[in-house]
Design a protein around this motif. Structure first.
Motif, PDB file in Angstrom:
ATOM      1  N   ASN A   1       0.787  -1.216   0.000  1.00  0.00           N
ATOM      2  CA  ASN A   1       0.000   0.000   0.000  1.00  0.00           C
ATOM      3  C   ASN A   1       0.827   1.278   0.000  1.00  0.00           C
ATOM      4  OD1 ASN A   1      -2.009  -1.820   0.291  1.00  0.00           O
ATOM      5  ND2 ASN A   1      -2.002  -1.681   2.520  1.00  0.00           N
TER       6      ASN A   1
ATOM      7  N   ILE B   1       3.887 -13.414  -1.516  1.00  0.00           N
ATOM      8  CA  ILE B   1       4.702 -14.540  -1.067  1.00  0.00           C
ATOM      9  C   ILE B   1       4.636 -14.661   0.453  1.00  0.00           C
ATOM     10  CG2 ILE B   1       7.038 -15.476  -0.979  1.00  0.00           C
ATOM     11  CD1 ILE B   1       7.563 -13.985  -3.606  1.00  0.00           C
TER      12      ILE B   1
ATOM     13  N   LYS C   1       2.217 -13.852   2.368  1.00  0.00           N
ATOM     14  CA  LYS C   1       0.940 -14.455   2.746  1.00  0.00           C
ATOM     15  C   LYS C   1       0.954 -15.953   2.477  1.00  0.00           C
ATOM     16  CE  LYS C   1      -2.430 -10.769   2.477  1.00  0.00           C
ATOM     17  NZ  LYS C   1      -3.269 -10.035   1.516  1.00  0.00           N
ATOM     18  N   ALA C   2       1.522 -16.339   1.333  1.00  0.00           N
ATOM     19  CA  ALA C   2       1.545 -17.758   1.006  1.00  0.00           C
ATOM     20  C   ALA C   2       2.334 -18.524   2.061  1.00  0.00           C
ATOM     21  CB  ALA C   2       2.150 -17.973  -0.388  1.00  0.00           C
ATOM     22  N   GLN C   3       3.445 -17.957   2.534  1.00  0.00           N
ATOM     23  CA  GLN C   3       4.237 -18.672   3.548  1.00  0.00           C
ATOM     24  C   GLN C   3       3.552 -18.621   4.909  1.00  0.00           C
ATOM     25  OE1 GLN C   3       5.837 -20.325   1.806  1.00  0.00           O
ATOM     26  NE2 GLN C   3       7.687 -19.522   0.859  1.00  0.00           N
ATOM     27  N   MET C   4       2.869 -17.518   5.187  1.00  0.00           N
ATOM     28  CA  MET C   4       2.131 -17.454   6.449  1.00  0.00           C
ATOM     29  C   MET C   4       1.040 -18.516   6.469  1.00  0.00           C
ATOM     30  SD  MET C   4       2.044 -13.389   6.889  1.00  0.00           S
ATOM     31  CE  MET C   4       0.535 -13.144   7.768  1.00  0.00           C
ATOM     32  N   ALA C   5       0.441 -18.761   5.303  1.00  0.00           N
ATOM     33  CA  ALA C   5      -0.592 -19.790   5.229  1.00  0.00           C
ATOM     34  C   ALA C   5       0.002 -21.160   5.541  1.00  0.00           C
ATOM     35  CB  ALA C   5      -1.233 -19.790   3.844  1.00  0.00           C
TER      36      ALA C   5
ATOM     37  N   ALA D   1       4.329 -20.015   8.510  1.00  0.00           N
ATOM     38  CA  ALA D   1       5.534 -19.221   8.759  1.00  0.00           C
ATOM     39  C   ALA D   1       5.191 -18.076   9.694  1.00  0.00           C
ATOM     40  CB  ALA D   1       6.088 -18.674   7.448  1.00  0.00           C
ATOM     41  N   ASP D   2       6.177 -17.716  10.529  1.00  0.00           N
ATOM     42  CA  ASP D   2       5.939 -16.692  11.544  1.00  0.00           C
ATOM     43  C   ASP D   2       7.027 -15.643  11.407  1.00  0.00           C
ATOM     44  OD1 ASP D   2       5.474 -15.178  13.694  1.00  0.00           O
ATOM     45  OD2 ASP D   2       5.622 -16.790  15.180  1.00  0.00           O
TER      46      ASP D   2
ATOM     47  N   GLU E   1       6.945 -12.678  12.993  1.00  0.00           N
ATOM     48  CA  GLU E   1       6.837 -11.653  14.021  1.00  0.00           C
ATOM     49  C   GLU E   1       7.500 -11.996  15.345  1.00  0.00           C
ATOM     50  OE1 GLU E   1       2.688 -11.170  13.704  1.00  0.00           O
ATOM     51  OE2 GLU E   1       2.938  -9.994  11.893  1.00  0.00           O
TER      52      GLU E   1
ATOM     53  N   PRO F   1      12.298 -17.849   3.436  1.00  0.00           N
ATOM     54  CA  PRO F   1      11.213 -18.344   2.568  1.00  0.00           C
ATOM     55  C   PRO F   1      10.541 -17.251   1.754  1.00  0.00           C
ATOM     56  CG  PRO F   1      10.988 -19.233   4.788  1.00  0.00           C
ATOM     57  CD  PRO F   1      12.063 -18.207   4.841  1.00  0.00           C
TER      58      PRO F   1
ATOM     59  N   VAL G   1      13.932 -15.895  -1.057  1.00  0.00           N
ATOM     60  CA  VAL G   1      14.307 -16.762  -2.176  1.00  0.00           C
ATOM     61  C   VAL G   1      13.300 -16.657  -3.336  1.00  0.00           C
ATOM     62  CG1 VAL G   1      14.710 -19.142  -2.903  1.00  0.00           C
ATOM     63  CG2 VAL G   1      15.672 -18.318  -0.756  1.00  0.00           C
ATOM     64  N   PRO G   2      12.002 -16.870  -3.068  1.00  0.00           N
ATOM     65  CA  PRO G   2      11.057 -16.730  -4.182  1.00  0.00           C
ATOM     66  C   PRO G   2      11.045 -15.315  -4.768  1.00  0.00           C
ATOM     67  CG  PRO G   2       9.989 -17.766  -2.305  1.00  0.00           C
ATOM     68  CD  PRO G   2      11.313 -17.301  -1.837  1.00  0.00           C
TER      69      PRO G   2
ATOM     70  N   VAL H   1      13.999 -15.057  -7.094  1.00  0.00           N
ATOM     71  CA  VAL H   1      13.738 -15.866  -8.281  1.00  0.00           C
ATOM     72  C   VAL H   1      12.805 -15.107  -9.214  1.00  0.00           C
ATOM     73  CG1 VAL H   1      12.614 -17.958  -9.112  1.00  0.00           C
ATOM     74  CG2 VAL H   1      14.133 -18.059  -7.145  1.00  0.00           C
TER      75      VAL H   1
END
Ligand code: ATP
Ligand code: MG
Lengths: 268, 284
Positions: A4, A178, A180-184, A187-188, A190, A203, A206-207, A210
């Protein structure tokens, strides 16, 4: 979250300042910075202050932007003020209480330094507020182009800046996605100490790299397939033109600068 | 226990000039083991809605309860995220580890499982998505083909053994065969494991084929949630929202326009074909 943040702070508009040629504006900023630095006495400081107010008025930038430009600097400003207040040597003691000694010279010095910083930051923010990033890089490229004779890659540099600017929002969006995808996947980002947190960014990084490389590759391919081959012989879609207002603004600021130099150095 | 979404509203960038109400007053329940399709025009808020199901986005107003757990509770979030698996569009962009095996193990590891528990899960997940563990475990995820990457990413979610699986356009960018395989996999997760499925899709035929119920979003509001039959009988409204119709529904409309009287609102091609063949045999 991250996606944002609007990049830079360009405030679209159609004021006189907006319509000035970007090259002129960059040059005017150099003049303005010079003005702020040659001023030495408190009375003469009125001139750049008036100039700053005039710039905000002519650019039709709301006063709130003055404060938002200074906001990230507020601690630096306080710090500079305090340091100068206590560290400047002087002869006229104003306050002398236990270990606190404040002299008139120190107060003046602290006010000057702080005022100078405020003027610099607020003044230069006018440039980025009224010039789109693309126009800015265009202007820079044109200004730097004489250096090409010395093999300075002016065009390439400007192109790199343009591309970087263009991709910052994209990469931010990508980071958000990315993350959000790892949090799903649990992944933490905080909790934990600083090392654990740094490690938890792998995590995402790297993406992100790439995909940045993939995008760079695709962009290079797309540019090449449209026959991009660097700056030589390239024409532009939007040519930059000087107008009377450019000349007028330049003359005005030059006059102020010369005036201030005279005022400060003439024995009045 | 189901996922209960109650009067959910979400505003992006609240309080700023760019504030954008992406969802308003959506109430919806995802039942255990059901297949819920979500359709809606671009920008209608589908992705925003599903990101609420595991607490990636939090309600501006209203609430989301996953098996009774409120997504706003920070303490419960880890638990919620292992209950609700989320597959984003182009999930292959989340791969990051050196080997496929380690990437798939990322989710279970974050859940705090031990190595002994993780290994069988990884193997099972890889088998489910059709990647032979002995062949793919040690490969780098970046040397896989596009379709294989997508499956590896999917395995990374399945290894968490979620009770609900939420998918955002999981077939985007795949060839017809890849699409069929992913769909078959999703279907078998539901039938073999009882996984509840929430799938966002732009393909009306896919949702018509598999969904028990379909939620239709329009400009951030829930237009309706009903059986495919009910939803696709509102074909005029769907077309006005900029949505497509399943091929069978389109054909029914075209035949009706030509004066052929078909009473039933078919939305699956097989059923329409059976009806038409029946008529043809009858006429002869
Ligand atoms: N991070 C964000 N910040 C601000 N606005 C956003 C953000 N994400 C989405 N929006 C806006 O919210 C609205 C709904 O977006 P959403 O991604 O949920 O739509 P969608 O139904 O998934 O669309 P699509 O079919 O294109 O994926 C859009 O108008 C979008 O511009
Ligand atoms: Mg979406």
């Amino acid at each position: 979250m991250t996606a944002n943040i609007s990049l830079g702070q360009y405030l679209p508009g159609n004021s006189v300042v907006h319509r000035l040629d970007p090259r002129t504006k960059i040059f005017l900023m150099a003049l303005y910075i010079a003005i702020v630095f040659v001023v030495k006495s408190l009375v003469v400081f009125l001139l750049p202050v008036v100039l700053l107010v005039a710039m905000f008025l002519f650019a039709q930038v709301p006063a709130s932007y003055f404060f938002s430009a200074l906001k990230p600097m507020k601690w630096l400003l306080v710090f500079m003020f305090v340091i100068n207040l206590f560290a400047t040597q002087g002869t006229t003691l104003w306050i002398d209480w236990k270990f606190i000694h404040i002299t008139q010279e120190a107060v003046e010095q602290a006010v000057y330094i702080t005022l100078r910083l405020v003027l610099l930051v607020a003044g230069t923010s006018i440039l980025t507020l009224t010039t789109s990033p693309i126009a800015l890089t265009d202007g820079l490229e044109k200004l730097m182009s004489p250096l090409r004779k010395l093999r300075f890659p002016a065009h390439e540099l400007a192109m790199m800046m343009t591309i970087a600017l263009r991709f910052i929002p994209t990469l931010m969006e990508e980071t958000d996605r990315i993350q959000k995808a790892q949090m799903a996947r649990g992944a933490d980002f905080e909790s934990g100490n600083i090392f654990q947190r740094a490690k938890s960014m792998i995590p995402v990084l790297v993406p992100l790299f790439v995909s940045a490389f993939r995008r760079a590759d695709e962009l290079a391919m797309a540019m090449e397939s449209r026959c991009y081959h660097g700056g030589e012989g390239r024409t532009r879609m939007r040519e930059l033109h000087f107008h009377w207002r450019d000349l007028f603004a330049t003359l005005l600021l030059t006059a102020v600068l010369v005036g201030i130099i005279l005022l400060e150095n003439l024995p009045l | 226990m189901p996922i209960i979404i109650e009067q959910l509203s979400h505003t992006y960038l609240p309080g700023s000039q760019l504030a954008y109400p992406a969802l308003s007053d959506v109430s919806l329940t995802v039942q255990d083991g059901e297949f819920l399709g979500i359709i809606g025009h671009t920008g209608s808020g589908k992705s925003t809605l599903i990101q609420h199901l595991n607490g990636l986005l939090l309600p501006t107003a209203g609430s989301v309860l996953v098996d009774g757990l409120d997504t706003r509770e920070k303490k419960l979030r880890k638990q919620i995220r292992s209950l609700v698996g989320m597959v984003f569009q182009y999930p292959e962009y989340q791969l990051f580890e050196e080997t496929v095996e380690r990437d798939v193990a990322f989710g279970p590891k974050n859940m705090g499982l031990s190595e002994e528990e993780i290994a069988p899960r990884v193997e099972e997940a890889l088998r489910l998505v059709g990647l032979n563990p002995s062949e793919f475990s040690e490969k780098s995820p970046f040397e896989l083909s596009g379709g294989e990457k997508r499956r590896a990413a999917l395995a990374g979610i399945l290894a968490m053994r979620p009770k609900y699986l939420v998918l955002d356009e999981p077939m985007a960018g795949l060839d017809p065969r890849g699409r069929r395989e992913i769909l078959a996999l999703i279907e078998s997760l539901r039938s073999d494991y009882g996984t509840g499925i929430v799938m966002v899709s732009h393909s009306m035929d896919d949702v018509a084929m598999f969904a028990d119920r379909i939620a239709v979003l329009d400009k951030g509001s829930l237009f309706m949630v009903a059986s495919p039959e009910d939803v696709f009988s509102h074909s005029t409204e769907l077309l006005e929202m900029g949505l497509n119709l399943p091929q069978a529904t389109q054909l029914v409309r075209a035949l009706r326009a030509r004066g052929i009287d078909i009473q039933h609102d078919y939305f699956r091609m097989e059923e329409l074909a059976a009806d038409l063949i029946g008529r043809w045999n009858h006429d002869r």
